[in-house]
Write a protein that holds these residues in place. Structure first.
Motif, PDB file in Angstrom:
ATOM      1  N   LEU A   7      16.117   2.498   5.791  1.00 43.87           N
ATOM      2  CA  LEU A   7      15.883   1.062   5.860  1.00 43.87           C
ATOM      3  C   LEU A   7      16.941   0.383   4.984  1.00 43.87           C
ATOM      4  N   SER A  25      15.830  -7.130   7.201  1.00 46.88           N
ATOM      5  CA  SER A  25      16.092  -5.702   7.048  1.00 46.88           C
ATOM      6  C   SER A  25      16.335  -5.075   8.405  1.00 46.88           C
ATOM      7  N   SER A  56      17.325  -0.147   1.131  1.00 44.43           N
ATOM      8  CA  SER A  56      16.144  -0.791   0.541  1.00 44.43           C
ATOM      9  C   SER A  56      15.661  -0.039  -0.684  1.00 44.43           C
ATOM     10  N   SER A  57      15.793   1.281  -0.643  1.00 44.34           N
ATOM     11  CA  SER A  57      15.270   2.096  -1.738  1.00 44.34           C
ATOM     12  C   SER A  57      16.085   1.909  -3.025  1.00 44.34           C
ATOM     13  N   ILE A  59      16.892  -1.028  -4.270  1.00 45.70           N
ATOM     14  CA  ILE A  59      16.576  -2.312  -4.907  1.00 45.70           C
ATOM     15  C   ILE A  59      15.438  -2.134  -5.905  1.00 45.70           C
ATOM     16  N   SER A  60      15.658  -2.622  -7.102  1.00 44.50           N
ATOM     17  CA  SER A  60      14.580  -2.645  -8.093  1.00 44.50           C
ATOM     18  C   SER A  60      14.081  -4.072  -8.175  1.00 44.50           C
ATOM     19  N   ALA A  61      12.776  -4.250  -8.271  1.00 48.13           N
ATOM     20  CA  ALA A  61      12.227  -5.606  -8.255  1.00 48.13           C
ATOM     21  C   ALA A  61      11.249  -5.809  -9.394  1.00 48.13           C
ATOM     22  N   PRO A  64       5.101  -8.947  -9.022  1.00 45.89           N
ATOM     23  CA  PRO A  64       4.597 -10.312  -8.831  1.00 45.89           C
ATOM     24  C   PRO A  64       3.325 -10.565  -9.621  1.00 45.89           C
ATOM     25  N   LYS A  67      -0.239 -11.566 -14.426  1.00 46.16           N
ATOM     26  CA  LYS A  67      -0.685 -11.187 -15.769  1.00 46.16           C
ATOM     27  C   LYS A  67       0.491 -10.662 -16.584  1.00 46.16           C
TER      28      LYS A  67
ATOM     29  N   ARG B  16      10.668   3.239   1.877  1.00 39.39           N
ATOM     30  CA  ARG B  16       9.990   2.262   1.014  1.00 39.39           C
ATOM     31  C   ARG B  16      10.968   1.755  -0.024  1.00 39.39           C
ATOM     32  N   SER B  17      10.685   0.614  -0.542  1.00 36.34           N
ATOM     33  CA  SER B  17      11.537   0.141  -1.627  1.00 36.34           C
ATOM     34  C   SER B  17      10.740  -0.789  -2.506  1.00 36.34           C
ATOM     35  N   ALA B  18      11.379  -1.167  -3.587  1.00 34.62           N
ATOM     36  CA  ALA B  18      10.727  -2.079  -4.521  1.00 34.62           C
ATOM     37  C   ALA B  18      10.476  -3.442  -3.885  1.00 34.62           C
ATOM     38  N   GLU B  19      11.276  -3.794  -2.865  1.00 32.16           N
ATOM     39  CA  GLU B  19      11.112  -5.082  -2.220  1.00 32.16           C
ATOM     40  C   GLU B  19       9.935  -5.105  -1.256  1.00 32.16           C
ATOM     41  N   ARG B  20       9.373  -3.954  -0.997  1.00 34.18           N
ATOM     42  CA  ARG B  20       8.368  -3.856   0.064  1.00 34.18           C
ATOM     43  C   ARG B  20       6.971  -3.795  -0.505  1.00 34.18           C
ATOM     44  N   ASP B  33      -7.976  -5.348  -7.352  1.00 36.15           N
ATOM     45  CA  ASP B  33      -9.010  -5.798  -8.286  1.00 36.15           C
ATOM     46  C   ASP B  33      -9.267  -7.302  -8.153  1.00 36.15           C
ATOM     47  N   ASP B  35      -9.379  -9.925 -10.021  1.00 38.70           N
ATOM     48  CA  ASP B  35      -8.454 -10.904 -10.589  1.00 38.70           C
ATOM     49  C   ASP B  35      -7.289 -11.165  -9.648  1.00 38.70           C
ATOM     50  N   LEU B  36      -6.778 -10.056  -9.069  1.00 41.40           N
ATOM     51  CA  LEU B  36      -5.623 -10.187  -8.184  1.00 41.40           C
ATOM     52  C   LEU B  36      -6.037 -10.895  -6.888  1.00 41.40           C
ATOM     53  N   GLN B  39      -6.054 -14.510  -7.374  1.00 47.40           N
ATOM     54  CA  GLN B  39      -4.692 -15.056  -7.256  1.00 47.40           C
ATOM     55  C   GLN B  39      -4.320 -15.309  -5.811  1.00 47.40           C
ATOM     56  N   ARG B  53       4.766  -8.063  -2.107  1.00 51.90           N
ATOM     57  CA  ARG B  53       4.212  -7.273  -3.200  1.00 51.90           C
ATOM     58  C   ARG B  53       3.007  -7.931  -3.851  1.00 51.90           C
ATOM     59  N   ASP B  54       2.564  -9.067  -3.308  1.00 46.10           N
ATOM     60  CA  ASP B  54       1.345  -9.696  -3.833  1.00 46.10           C
ATOM     61  C   ASP B  54       0.118  -8.880  -3.435  1.00 46.10           C
ATOM     62  N   GLY B 114      10.650  -5.719  11.337  1.00 50.44           N
ATOM     63  CA  GLY B 114      11.040  -5.788   9.920  1.00 50.44           C
ATOM     64  C   GLY B 114       9.963  -6.479   9.084  1.00 50.44           C
ATOM     65  N   GLU B 117       7.020  -4.214   8.622  1.00 49.81           N
ATOM     66  CA  GLU B 117       7.280  -3.106   7.693  1.00 49.81           C
ATOM     67  C   GLU B 117       7.087  -3.520   6.236  1.00 49.81           C
ATOM     68  N   ASP B 122       5.533   1.778   9.047  1.00 54.15           N
ATOM     69  CA  ASP B 122       6.854   2.154   9.499  1.00 54.15           C
ATOM     70  C   ASP B 122       7.003   1.739  10.969  1.00 54.15           C
TER      71      ASP B 122
END
Lengths: 94, 346
Positions: A7, A25, A56-57, A59-61, A64, A67, B16-20, B33, B35-36, B39, B53-54, B114, B117, B122
Motif C-alpha cells: 500500500l 492511497s 504506507s508502512s 509513515i509514523s503518525a 488522535p 487524552k 497497515r500503517s500508522a495513517e490507517r 472504551d 471515554d473514547l 469523543q 485512527r479515531d 482506498g 481500507e 484489505d
C-alpha cells in the motif's frame, strides 16, 4: 486473500510553488508502478505536476487520542500570536 | 538491510500503517472504551469529521465498510455495461470519450477501495466478498445495454441519479469517504453531460435515431428511480445512518430531487418519460410520479436481474486472468529489491 502488493500513500503537487498534498492511497508492487498508477488514478485531469509515493508502512503518525497532551503546548501560549500584543494607536501598521 | 515489512507480498502487517485504522479486520471487535466513544459522539455533534485512527463504534465501522465497499464494487461493475460499447461507438470522438469515462469508473472504484481500507480491511478481502456474493453492487448494472442510446441514458439518468445520491456524501461524517466523494462528484458531472449530449444528438437526428433514444429512456427511467433504494418506511437502516451523519437525506427526498431536476431536462431533449402519472404539483412545486414496481427491484437485488450472472462471471474472470500480472509485478519487485540490497540475500 491478501494482495501481493504494498500500500502506498500518494502526494501530489498541484502546480509549481505549492506543496505536495496527500491525495489518497493505492496498491502497487514497487515504487515505479506506484508512480505510474498514481498518475493514472490521481492526475487524469491535470491535477498535478509532481507526485510522491511513500509506502504506507513507512509513515509514523501522532495518535488522535485527546487524552494525549501531545498538542497541548501549541494552544497554551497565546503570546505566540501577534494579536496578543496591543499596539499604540499611532502605529497604523506592523 | 531489508526488514520483513519492506518486502512485497509478505505478512499481513505490510498493508497497515500508522495513517490507517488499527487493521482489526472484518470481524466484530470489542467496543472502544466509553471515554473514547464520548469523543466520537462529541465530534458528530459538532458536525466534525471522524478520521481513520479515531475511536468509533464497531457498528459505525462495519456500516461504513459495507457501504463504501458496495459503492466501490458498483463503480467497477459499472464499467461493464458501458465497456460493452467501446468497440462499437459511432465515431472516434465518441469512442475516446467513452474510454475516458470507463477509465474514470475504474478510478472511482480505486478511490473508494482506498477509503474502505482506512477502516482496517484489505481491498483483496472486499473483492473476495464481492466474488462470493457476500457483498453487493448497485442493481442498476444488472440491466443490459442493448443499444448505443443506452450509453447516453446511463450517463444522463444513471449518473444523474448517482450524483444526486453522492453530492450529500461529500459531507459524510467519515473523512476519507467524504474526500473520495468530492473527487468523484467533480468527475461525474462530465459523465452526465456526455450522456445528455449523446441523447440530444440522437433525439435531433433521424426518426430512427430519435426512436432509439426514446426507447432507451423508456427502459432506464424506472430502474434509475429505484437506485435511491426502498421508500423511507421500508428502509430500516436509514435512521441510524442519518444519526451517524453518513446519510444526510432520506431515500424519498433524494428521489424527489432527482425527478424534479430531470423532468425539465427531458423536455429539452424532446423525449418523454414513461410515466402517465408524472405531473407538476403547482402547490408543492414538486413533480408527482407513479408507483414504482418494487417487486422488480427485489428480484434484481436477489440476483434474478437480466445480467446478474454475466456481470459477476465477467468480474471473476477478469480477476483470475489478471492474476499472472499481479504475480509478475510482485516477483519483479522482489527480485529488484534483493539486487539493490545484496547483503540481505546472503
Amino acid at each position: 486473500m491478501s494482495e501481493p502488493s504494498r500500500l502506498w500513500e500518494v502526494f501530489v503537487r498541484g502546480r509549481r510553488g505549492m506543496s505536495h498534498v496527500h491525495a489518497g492511497s493505492l496498491h502497487a508492487a514497487d515504487a515505479e508502478m506506484a508512480l505510474r498508477n498514481a498518475r493514472d488514478v490521481y492526475t487524469r485531469r491535470g491535477e498535478g505536476v509532481s507526485i510522491w509515493v511513500v509506502p504506507s508502512s513507512e509513515i509514523s503518525a501522532s495518535t488522535p487520542d485527546e487524552k494525549d497532551p501531545f498538542f497541548g503546548p501549541s494552544v497554551d501560549k497565546v503570546y505566540r500570536h501577534p494579536t496578543f500584543y496591543t499596539l499604540p494607536e499611532e502605529v497604523r501598521q506592523m | 538491510m531489508v526488514d520483513g515489512e519492506r518486502l512485497p507480498g509478505n505478512a499481513p502487517g505490510a498493508t497497515r500503517s500508522a495513517e490507517r485504522g488499527s487493521g482489526r479486520g472484518p470481524g466484530l471487535d470489542p467496543e472502544p472504551d466509553p471515554d473514547l466513544l464520548a469523543q466520537f459522539e462529541a465530534l458528530l455533534a459538532a458536525d466534525d469529521r471522524i478520521e481513520p485512527r479515531d475511536a468509533m463504534p464497531e457498528a459505525y465501522r462495519k456500516t461504513l465498510i459495507r457501504q463504501i465497499a458496495q459503492h466501490a464494487h458498483s463503480e467497477i461493475i459499472g464499467m461493464q455495461p458501458e465497456g460493452n460499447w467501446i468497440t462499437r461507438a459511432p465515431s472516434l470522438k465518441r469512442k475516446a470519450i467513452l474510454m475516458a469515462k470507463v477509465q474514470d469508473e475504474a478510478g472511482h472504484g480505486l478511490y473508494l477501495y482506498g477509503a474502505a481500507e482506512t477502516l482496517g480491511v484489505d481491498r483483496g478481502e472486499l473483492l473476495d466478498l464481492l466474488h462470493a456474493r457476500k457483498q453487493k453492487y448497485s442493481s442498476i448494472f444488472n440491466y443490459p445495454t442493448i443499444s448505443w442510446a443506452d450509453v447516453g441514458a446511463i450517463g444522463w439518468l444513471v449518473d444523474g441519479a448517482a450524483i444526486t445520491n453522492q453530492v450529500p456524501l461529500c459531507r459524510c461524517s467519515y473523512g476519507p469517504y467524504a474526500r473520495a466523494m468530492i473527487r468523484i462528484c467533480k468527475e461525474e458531472s462530465f459523465h452526465q453531460r456526455q450522456g445528455f449530449d449523446i441523447l440530444l444528438t440522437l433525439s435531433n437526428g433521424t426518426p430512427e435515431q430519435h426512436e432509439m433514444a426514446q426507447e432507451s429512456v423508456n427502459r432506464w427511467w424506472w430502474p434509475s428511480l429505484m437506485m435511491f433504494g426502498p421508500p423511507d418506511d421500508k428502509s430500516p437502516n436509514s435512521a441510524q445512518s442519518m444519526a451517524w451523519g453518513i446519510k444526510r437525506f432520506s431515500n424519498d427526498e433524494l428521489r424527489q430531487k432527482f425527478v424534479d431536476m430531470t423532468v425539465p431536462q427531458a423536455a429539452v431533449l424532446g423525449l418523454t418519460l414513461p410515466d402517465p402519472q408524472l405531473r407538476l404539483n403547482e402547490a408543492t412545486g414538486h413533480y408527482e410520479y407513479g408507483n414504482i414496481d418494487w417487486s422488480e427491484f427485489e428480484l434484481v437485488v436477489k440476483g434474478y436481474g437480466p445480467c446478474n450472472e454475466q456481470r459477476l462471471a465477467h468480474r471473476i474472470r477478469a480477476h483470475e486472468e489478471g492474476a499472472w500480472v499481479r504475480e509478475a509485478a510482485a516477483a519483479y519487485a522482489a527480485k529488484r529489491a534483493s539486487r539493490e540490497t545484496p547483503e540481505a540475500v546472503a
